[in-house]
Design a protein around this motif. Structure first.
Motif, short mmCIF file in Angstrom:
data_model
loop_
_atom_site.label_atom_id
_atom_site.label_comp_id
_atom_site.label_asym_id
_atom_site.label_seq_id
_atom_site.Cartn_x
_atom_site.Cartn_y
_atom_site.Cartn_z
N ASP A 1 -23.53 -6.36 -5.07
CA ASP A 1 -24.08 -5.11 -5.58
C ASP A 1 -23.44 -4.78 -6.92
OD1 ASP A 1 -25.64 -2.93 -5.59
OD2 ASP A 1 -24.61 -1.88 -3.95
N VAL A 2 -24.23 -4.23 -7.85
CA VAL A 2 -23.69 -3.94 -9.17
C VAL A 2 -24.20 -2.58 -9.65
CG1 VAL A 2 -23.68 -4.64 -11.61
CG2 VAL A 2 -23.56 -6.38 -9.83
N VAL B 1 -23.88 -0.27 -13.25
CA VAL B 1 -23.34 -0.27 -14.61
C VAL B 1 -23.67 1.06 -15.27
CG1 VAL B 1 -23.41 -1.36 -16.89
CG2 VAL B 1 -23.55 -2.78 -14.85
N ARG C 1 -10.21 -2.52 -13.67
CA ARG C 1 -9.51 -1.23 -13.56
C ARG C 1 -8.99 -0.98 -12.15
NH1 ARG C 1 -9.93 1.97 -18.30
NH2 ARG C 1 -9.36 0.31 -19.72
N MET D 1 -27.37 3.13 -14.02
CA MET D 1 -28.36 2.16 -13.54
C MET D 1 -27.82 1.48 -12.27
SD MET D 1 -29.52 -1.29 -15.48
CE MET D 1 -31.05 -0.95 -16.28
N TYR D 2 -28.59 1.55 -11.21
CA TYR D 2 -28.17 0.89 -9.97
C TYR D 2 -28.93 -0.41 -9.78
CZ TYR D 2 -25.70 4.89 -8.17
OH TYR D 2 -24.80 5.89 -7.97
N LEU D 3 -28.29 -1.37 -9.28
CA LEU D 3 -28.98 -2.60 -8.90
C LEU D 3 -28.64 -2.87 -7.46
CD1 LEU D 3 -28.16 -4.47 -12.13
CD2 LEU D 3 -30.46 -4.17 -11.28
N ARG D 4 -29.60 -2.99 -6.66
CA ARG D 4 -29.43 -3.31 -5.24
C ARG D 4 -28.68 -2.24 -4.44
NH1 ARG D 4 -26.85 -8.86 -4.90
NH2 ARG D 4 -27.23 -9.45 -7.02
N GLY D 5 -27.79 -1.51 -5.09
CA GLY D 5 -26.93 -0.59 -4.34
C GLY D 5 -27.65 0.69 -3.95
N SER D 6 -27.04 1.45 -3.07
CA SER D 6 -27.66 2.69 -2.67
C SER D 6 -26.73 3.89 -2.84
CB SER D 6 -28.10 2.59 -1.22
OG SER D 6 -27.00 2.15 -0.46
N PRO E 1 -21.25 5.29 -6.78
CA PRO E 1 -19.81 5.11 -6.68
C PRO E 1 -19.04 6.27 -7.33
CG PRO E 1 -20.78 3.58 -8.24
CD PRO E 1 -21.89 4.40 -7.72
N ARG E 2 -17.77 6.40 -6.94
CA ARG E 2 -16.94 7.47 -7.51
C ARG E 2 -16.13 6.91 -8.68
NH1 ARG E 2 -13.48 9.64 -3.02
NH2 ARG E 2 -13.14 7.44 -2.78
N LEU E 3 -15.91 7.77 -9.69
CA LEU E 3 -15.29 7.28 -10.91
C LEU E 3 -13.91 7.86 -11.17
CD1 LEU E 3 -18.42 7.64 -13.24
CD2 LEU E 3 -17.74 5.69 -11.88
N GLU E 4 -13.23 8.28 -10.11
CA GLU E 4 -11.99 9.03 -10.36
C GLU E 4 -10.93 8.21 -11.08
OE1 GLU E 4 -11.42 8.12 -5.92
OE2 GLU E 4 -12.90 7.85 -7.47
N VAL E 5 -10.93 6.89 -10.88
CA VAL E 5 -9.90 6.06 -11.52
C VAL E 5 -10.02 6.16 -13.03
CG1 VAL E 5 -9.09 3.71 -11.85
CG2 VAL E 5 -9.79 4.48 -9.60
N LEU E 6 -11.27 6.10 -13.51
CA LEU E 6 -11.45 6.15 -14.95
C LEU E 6 -11.16 7.53 -15.51
CD1 LEU E 6 -14.59 3.98 -15.19
CD2 LEU E 6 -12.44 3.59 -16.38
N ASP F 1 -7.95 4.10 -23.13
CA ASP F 1 -7.96 2.71 -22.67
C ASP F 1 -6.64 2.04 -23.03
OD1 ASP F 1 -10.68 2.44 -21.67
OD2 ASP F 1 -11.27 2.84 -23.74
N LYS G 1 -10.82 3.31 -26.50
CA LYS G 1 -10.24 4.57 -26.95
C LYS G 1 -8.73 4.38 -27.03
CE LYS G 1 -11.04 9.47 -26.14
NZ LYS G 1 -10.44 9.71 -27.42
N PHE H 1 -4.57 3.33 -19.64
CA PHE H 1 -4.59 2.23 -18.68
C PHE H 1 -3.70 1.09 -19.16
CE2 PHE H 1 -6.15 -1.60 -16.69
CZ PHE H 1 -6.15 -1.21 -15.36
#
Ligand SMILES: Cc1cc2nc3c(=O)[nH]c(=O)nc-3n(C[C@H](O)[C@H](O)[C@H](O)COP(=O)(O)OP(=O)(O)OC[C@H]3O[C@@H](n4cnc5c(N)ncnc54)[C@H](O)[C@@H]3O)c2cc1C
Lengths: 76, 475
Positions: free
Chosen positions: A33-34, A36, A71, B1-6, B9-14, B20, B46, B150
């Motif tokens: 699964d991806v 972006v 990351r 943009m999702y591919l295949r996933g439903s 996702p969470r982005l807290e790490v970033l 950067d 960055k 990071f």
């Protein structure tokens, strides 16, 4: 078992870039699964447990204009 | 943009990672890294670039640039007042404050052109002025502000090591000598490495009485004796006095004149003392421990420039490595960033050229005999006196030598020259070593006649023939 690998992706400037990077990741062995994001410059990849982050960052799609850096890696 | 996933996702790490990349130190290594990082990521990386003092660090402000300006001007003055050729008579005078003002203006122009203006082109790079200190593995504080990143690159450079000598106060170093307004009539230079020798040489050209003092009885640590003796002889004939192997007892000052007392002698009437006793890495105050970074006379890195913390790299003078050079710092800054982004590049110290800009120059790349003996590596060596080189004779500068070291397969592994303009042609040695060429390859390449650079080819020829039985320009 799968894992989730978060990658910082540099060099994407438009939806075509997103499609290109997504395709490169999707075609990699073991990737299930991806996601972006152009705005955040990231990719979130679900992959089989044996896939190492370097297997993704070393993909051909990251050898030119786009660069990827791991990351985080989490076991699902 | 999702591919295949439903699931989104969470982005807290970033989100908790503000930058950067944070680069600590805005000298050659830091700048090179910031620009390379920007180029490789279409300016999307960055970057926080942190430093203090003028942009550009040591080289442009108080290192290579002012020292080479000083040296070239001093040579010009010496040549004008002591022409080398028969029948030419001349005299010269110097307005020292005016000259120093021109030097400092030149430094400002170079800093503007190569650093200040360059960095203003990068919107992805934020500058922070102040001393950085690690709070944890992802955070530094600068003037009370916390900067999270990071990746980190440490490129904090080095500074003059000040030896403990009783009474050593009120001295110059290469950081502040550029403010000197009056040409010293008599100057003591403490140290005998490249900075000490170059500064001594420049002041001696301007007519100061120069005395070099050093605790060790050698100059240029790690260099072969023949190179060192050749250089000492040339600098002595330039008027420099060497006091090597001295034990400092104390330094006294009376009526603005300084006296240096050693265990055996007393030297009086110095107007100035310049301390150039080597350089140490700037790591104090960084709190490296909080970031899991080891340090031992410089930051410890692996051959990809990674520190003991895999997300933190180090480059330039702050790294524990044998050479401290602008060119090396710039290269390492670039390599560190490439490696952060997945590269696997390394630096081969044997391909890094190194020069002392006295006259004659000492220019060197690759192994010295001293190193090879220490490592027990088999080698053969040929040394040619510059008197065999027509151009050196034309220049009336034939004090010197060219030396080539080859391994048992005839591959060149060391090139060392003491001679005029050697800085300009040592790059030939770099290519020979980098491309693993043999002395036969060298001999087979036509060199320009007459040049001092021909000395490298003639040293190569010395492996296969008696060069005293050789006519000009033959292979
Ligand atoms: C007199 C002299 C002549 C030289 N001539 C030559 C030459 O001809 N050719 C050559 O190749 N090399 C030469 N060098 C060596 C060259 O100048 C250095 O190798 C080079 O400048 C090192 O670059 P750097 O980026 O590692 O460090 P620097 O250029 O020293 O930059 C380090 C930066 O880090 C900053 N810093 C330090 N600590 C902190 C902290 N805690 N937080 C934030 N910032 C910090 C400093 O303010 C500085 O801006 C010379 C050096 C000297 C002194």
């Amino acid at each position: 078992m799968t894992k989730t690998i978060e990658l910082r992706i540099y060099g994407m400037t438009c939806d075509d870039c997103v499609a290109h990077v997504s395709k490169g990741l999707n075609e990699a062995d073991g990737v299930t699964d991806v996601f972006v994001s152009l705005k955040d410059g990231i990719a979130i990849v679900k992959a089989d447990n044996e896939i190492k982050p370097e297997d993704l960052t070393n993909l051909n799609v990251f050898k030119g204009k786009y660069k990827a850096q791991t990351r985080s890696v989490k076991n699902d | 943009m999702y591919l295949r996933g439903s699931t989104k996702p969470r982005l807290e790490v970033l989100k908790m990672t503000e930058y950067d990349l944070a680069i600590i130190g805005w000298g050659a290594a830091g700048f090179a890294a910031a620009i390379k990082g920007s180029e490789l990521t279409s300016n999307q990386m960055k970057i926080a670039l942190i430093g203090y003092g003028p942009l550009g660090g040591t080289c442009v402000n108080v290192g290579c640039v002012p020292s080479k300006f000083l040296i070239e001007a001093s040579k010009n003055y010496r040549e004008a007042s002591h022409p080398s050729y028969a029948g030419i008579k001349a005299s010269a005078s110097i307005d020292f404050p005016e000259f120093m003002e021109s030097l400092n203006n030149f430094v400002s122009t170079e800093r503007e052109g190569k650093y200040t203006n360059v960095i203003s082109n990068f919107e992805n790079i934020d500058l922070y002025e102040g001393l950085a200190k690690f709070i944890d593995k992802n955070t530094v504080s600068v003037n009370g502000k916390e900067i999270k990143a990071f990746n980190f690159l440490i490129s904090t450079g080095s500074r003059t090591f000040i030896p403990e000598i009783r009474g050593l106060t009120n001295y110059y170093t290469s950081d502040n000598i550029w403010n000197i307004q009056k040409l010293p009539e008599k100057i003591a230079v403490l140290g005998s490495g490249e900075v000490a020798l170059e500064m001594a040489y420049a002041f001696s050209n301007f007519g100061s009485e120069v005395h070099i003092f050093n605790r060790s009885n050698r100059i240029l640590k790690g260099f072969d004796d023949d190179i060192n003796s050749e250089l000492i002889e040339a600098l002595r004939s330039n008027g420099i006095n060497f006091h090597l192997g001295v034990n400092f007892h104390e330094i006294k000052e009376e009526n603005r004149k300084k006296t240096i007392v050693t265990s055996t002698e007393t030297f009086t009437e110095f107007d100035a003392i310049l301390v150039a006793t080597g350089r140490i890495s700037n790591v104090e105050g960084l709190n490296l421990k909080a970031a899991g970074i080891s340090n031992d006379n410089g930051i410890i890195v692996d051959d990809t420039l990674k520190t003991t913390n895999p997300n933190i790299y180090a480059a330039g003078d702050c790294v524990r490595q044998p050479l401290k050079l602008e060119t090396l710092a710039g290269k390492e800054g670039v390599i560190a960033v490439e490696n952060m982004l997945g590269g696997g590049r390394t630096v081969n110290m044997n391909e890094i050229p190194w020069v002392v800009f006295t006259e004659p120059n000492v220019a060197s790349v690759g192994y010295t005999e001293y190193e090879l003996k220490k490592k027990n590596i088999e080698y053969s060596v040929r040394t040619v006196d510059l008197k065999n080189v027509v151009k050196a004779n034309i220049l009336k500068s034939a004090n010197g030598l060219a030396k080539i070291i080859a391994d048992r397969d005839k591959k060149i592994i060391g090139v060392h020259v003491v001679g005029p303009n050697a800085a300009e042609f040592i790059i030939e040695g770099v290519y020979l070593i980098k491309n693993k060429l043999t002395y036969n390859d060298l001999i087979d390449s036509v060199h320009v006649f007459p040049t001092v650079g021909e000395s490298i080819k003639i040293s190569g020829q010395a492996f296969i023939r008696d060069i005293s039985k050789m006519s000009c320009c033959m292979d």
